[in-house]
Design a protein around this motif. Structure first.
Motif, PDB file in Angstrom:
ATOM      1  N   LEU A 278      37.195  31.628  45.088  1.00  0.00           N
ATOM      2  CA  LEU A 278      38.235  31.642  46.122  1.00  0.00           C
ATOM      3  C   LEU A 278      37.975  30.448  47.035  1.00  0.00           C
ATOM      4  CD1 LEU A 278      38.023  35.445  47.039  1.00  0.00           C
ATOM      5  CD2 LEU A 278      39.851  34.344  45.746  1.00  0.00           C
ATOM      6  N   ASP A 279      38.754  29.369  46.848  1.00  0.00           N
ATOM      7  CA  ASP A 279      38.528  28.174  47.686  1.00  0.00           C
ATOM      8  C   ASP A 279      39.838  27.440  47.926  1.00  0.00           C
ATOM      9  OD1 ASP A 279      39.072  26.681  45.384  1.00  0.00           O
ATOM     10  OD2 ASP A 279      36.960  26.509  44.844  1.00  0.00           O
ATOM     11  N   GLY A 280      39.749  26.402  48.692  1.00  0.00           N
ATOM     12  CA  GLY A 280      40.948  25.673  49.105  1.00  0.00           C
ATOM     13  C   GLY A 280      41.527  24.749  48.060  1.00  0.00           C
ATOM     14  N   GLN A 281      40.764  24.402  47.040  1.00  0.00           N
ATOM     15  CA  GLN A 281      41.221  23.441  46.027  1.00  0.00           C
ATOM     16  C   GLN A 281      41.679  24.192  44.770  1.00  0.00           C
ATOM     17  OE1 GLN A 281      41.273  20.154  46.896  1.00  0.00           O
ATOM     18  NE2 GLN A 281      40.589  20.936  48.882  1.00  0.00           N
ATOM     19  N   GLY A 282      42.567  25.123  44.935  1.00  0.00           N
ATOM     20  CA  GLY A 282      42.870  26.062  43.850  1.00  0.00           C
ATOM     21  C   GLY A 282      43.693  25.507  42.710  1.00  0.00           C
ATOM     22  N   VAL A 283      43.418  26.037  41.523  1.00  0.00           N
ATOM     23  CA  VAL A 283      44.253  25.810  40.347  1.00  0.00           C
ATOM     24  C   VAL A 283      45.502  26.672  40.477  1.00  0.00           C
ATOM     25  CG1 VAL A 283      44.382  26.111  37.844  1.00  0.00           C
ATOM     26  CG2 VAL A 283      42.246  25.339  38.897  1.00  0.00           C
ATOM     27  N   LEU A 284      45.309  27.902  41.026  1.00  0.00           N
ATOM     28  CA  LEU A 284      46.410  28.839  41.255  1.00  0.00           C
ATOM     29  C   LEU A 284      46.377  29.299  42.707  1.00  0.00           C
ATOM     30  CD1 LEU A 284      46.001  31.164  38.111  1.00  0.00           C
ATOM     31  CD2 LEU A 284      47.715  29.358  38.411  1.00  0.00           C
ATOM     32  N   ARG A 285      47.539  29.707  43.216  1.00  0.00           N
ATOM     33  CA  ARG A 285      47.615  30.250  44.564  1.00  0.00           C
ATOM     34  C   ARG A 285      48.329  31.600  44.524  1.00  0.00           C
ATOM     35  NH1 ARG A 285      46.069  26.752  48.446  1.00  0.00           N
ATOM     36  NH2 ARG A 285      45.718  24.614  47.722  1.00  0.00           N
ATOM     37  N   GLY A 286      47.886  32.504  45.416  1.00  0.00           N
ATOM     38  CA  GLY A 286      48.500  33.824  45.442  1.00  0.00           C
ATOM     39  C   GLY A 286      48.105  34.589  46.686  1.00  0.00           C
ATOM     40  N   ASP A 287      48.438  35.885  46.705  1.00  0.00           N
ATOM     41  CA  ASP A 287      48.142  36.747  47.848  1.00  0.00           C
ATOM     42  C   ASP A 287      47.257  37.899  47.398  1.00  0.00           C
ATOM     43  OD1 ASP A 287      49.826  35.351  49.714  1.00  0.00           O
ATOM     44  OD2 ASP A 287      51.542  36.221  48.637  1.00  0.00           O
ATOM     45  N   VAL A 288      46.291  38.256  48.244  1.00  0.00           N
ATOM     46  CA  VAL A 288      45.370  39.349  47.926  1.00  0.00           C
ATOM     47  C   VAL A 288      46.126  40.676  47.977  1.00  0.00           C
ATOM     48  CG1 VAL A 288      43.301  40.601  48.663  1.00  0.00           C
ATOM     49  CG2 VAL A 288      43.373  38.097  48.794  1.00  0.00           C
ATOM     50  N   VAL A 289      46.002  41.458  46.891  1.00  0.00           N
ATOM     51  CA  VAL A 289      46.652  42.767  46.802  1.00  0.00           C
ATOM     52  C   VAL A 289      45.678  43.856  47.240  1.00  0.00           C
ATOM     53  CG1 VAL A 289      47.794  44.414  45.270  1.00  0.00           C
ATOM     54  CG2 VAL A 289      48.041  41.968  44.872  1.00  0.00           C
ATOM     55  N   ASP A 290      44.407  43.722  46.806  1.00  0.00           N
ATOM     56  CA  ASP A 290      43.443  44.799  47.063  1.00  0.00           C
ATOM     57  C   ASP A 290      42.027  44.218  47.055  1.00  0.00           C
ATOM     58  OD1 ASP A 290      42.752  47.700  47.263  1.00  0.00           O
ATOM     59  OD2 ASP A 290      41.781  47.308  45.347  1.00  0.00           O
ATOM     60  N   VAL A 291      41.152  44.815  47.868  1.00  0.00           N
ATOM     61  CA  VAL A 291      39.733  44.450  47.884  1.00  0.00           C
ATOM     62  C   VAL A 291      38.915  45.725  47.733  1.00  0.00           C
ATOM     63  CG1 VAL A 291      37.853  43.386  49.186  1.00  0.00           C
ATOM     64  CG2 VAL A 291      40.175  42.479  49.406  1.00  0.00           C
ATOM     65  N   SER A 292      37.996  45.762  46.729  1.00  0.00           N
ATOM     66  CA  SER A 292      37.127  46.922  46.516  1.00  0.00           C
ATOM     67  C   SER A 292      35.681  46.449  46.527  1.00  0.00           C
ATOM     68  CB  SER A 292      37.437  47.587  45.171  1.00  0.00           C
ATOM     69  OG  SER A 292      38.801  47.943  45.095  1.00  0.00           O
ATOM     70  N   PHE A 293      34.823  47.228  47.198  1.00  0.00           N
ATOM     71  CA  PHE A 293      33.403  46.873  47.292  1.00  0.00           C
ATOM     72  C   PHE A 293      32.587  47.829  46.426  1.00  0.00           C
ATOM     73  CE2 PHE A 293      29.250  47.139  49.654  1.00  0.00           C
ATOM     74  CZ  PHE A 293      28.811  45.872  49.304  1.00  0.00           C
ATOM     75  N   TYR A 294      31.765  47.287  45.514  1.00  0.00           N
ATOM     76  CA  TYR A 294      30.992  48.085  44.570  1.00  0.00           C
ATOM     77  C   TYR A 294      29.491  47.874  44.757  1.00  0.00           C
ATOM     78  CZ  TYR A 294      35.359  48.920  42.063  1.00  0.00           C
ATOM     79  OH  TYR A 294      36.642  49.305  41.727  1.00  0.00           O
TER      80      TYR A 294
END
Length: 341
Positions: A278-294
């Motif tokens: 996850l960085d600023g020089q992306g190949v793709l761009r999008g929006d975060v749908v969900d975050v899960s911590f394991y």
């Protein structure tokens, strides 16, 4: 050591195995991995002598295994249910096969003592199965299987009846025992983690066919078929056509990857979640749908325009991104694997 060539088995209209060929080496821990109904247990039953193939040959040390009766084969099968005799002690359960062979009493006691010590049950020789935990019963079944010193030990879902913590312990125990006794192990499992942690090599099955045979790391990092890419571990799969620098995808543009395919070949690009950044020089761009911590790893699902399913990113530790945040995704070309469709 074990040569399986062109083995097929049909049950009416259902083809359980279709022209399966495998080579299993002396002293190897070999896993047959696949979903339920893929044919792996049928192959195990053929090796044990409980099924006969419709076509194909199986040789062990150059001798035709299929012409030998099940009880004459230098092969032992450890059942999923363990199948211990409830009225017999641990020592009696382990000694049963040796007694059937009419070995001398002193030899039986020596071998039973040795194998119980090996599996860490020498102090429980006088107990009955119902007085043991699930993990201990599993060790008794294993001791009974290896005390006859088979050339080949077959294990059918050996750890499925154990809880997660005991299963992890027994995975280490099985591997240690296999190294110690030097017997060739063939294990059937649908559990990828189990296969990856135990086996020297893995054969992945789907619909009665072998999809790929490889060492665990190679299987994970370089899947050769769409099924293997989707079945072994989590993967992000992008559709398109091969090009010199990766994959040309309608709607997503050119995605980086390593390709040996001719330009224009319909292909999938597989990128593991932990390889994405996850960085600023992306190949793709999008929006975060969900975050899960394991506990040590965070899974971030990102919706990308032009793609029907979210892209999965795995990051170490807790992540700072939140649902709704815009993010950029990138990965190295060497982390993208192209697979012909």
């Amino acid at each position: 050591m074990l040569q399986i060539t062109g083995v097929s088995r049909r049950f009416g209209d259902i083809t359980a195995l279709s022209e399966v060929s495998l080579e299993i080496r002396q002293g190897e821990f070999f896993a047959l991995l696949g979903p339920s109904g893929c044919g792996k247990t049928t192959l195990l039953r053929i090796l044990a002598g409980f099924e006969a193939p419709d076509e194909g040959t199986v040789t062990l040390d150059g001798e035709d295994l299929l012409r030998q009766a099940a009880h004459r084969r230098p092969v032992n099968l450890m059942f999923q249910s363990y199948a211990l005799f409830p009225h017999m002690t641990v020592a009696k359960n382990v000694a049963y096969g040796l007694e059937r062979e009419k070995l001398a009493g002193a030899e039986i006691r020596r071998r039973v003592g040795e194998v119980l010590e090996k599996v860490g049950l020498d102090t429980m020789a006088g107990r009955k199965p119902q007085q043991l935990s699930g993990g201990q019963r599993q060790r008794v079944a294993l001791a009974r299987a290896i005390v006859k010193r088979p050339r080949l030990l077959l294990l059918d879902e050996p750890l499925s009846a154990l809880d997660k913590k005991v299963r992890a312990e027994m995975q280490l125990e099985l591997k240690r025992l296999q190294n110690e006794v030097g017997i060739t192990f063939v294990v059937v499992t649908h559990d990828q983690e189990e296969a990856m942690s135990l086996a020297d090599r893995i054969a992945v099955f789907s619909e009665g066919r072998v999809q790929q045979v490889d060492a665990p790391v190679e299987l994970y990092e370089r899947p050769r078929t769409p099924f293997v890419a989707g079945f072994v571990g989590a993967n992000n799969l992008f559709e398109g056509r091969a090009c010199s620098v990766g994959l040309a995808s309608d709607g997503l543009g050119v995605l980086p990857g390593v390709s040996t395919l001719p330009d224009g070949t319909p292909a999938l690009l597989a990128v593991r979640p932990e390889r994405l950044r996850l960085d600023g020089q992306g190949v793709l761009r999008g929006d975060v749908v969900d975050v899960s911590f394991y506990g040590g790893v965070s899974h971030v699902s990102v919706r990308v325009a032009g793609r029907s399913t979210p892209v999965l990113v795995a990051t170490q530790g807790a992540t700072q991104v939140q649902a709704g945040s815009p993010v950029a995704l990138s990965w190295s070309a060497g982390d993208g694997v192209l697979i012909p469709q």
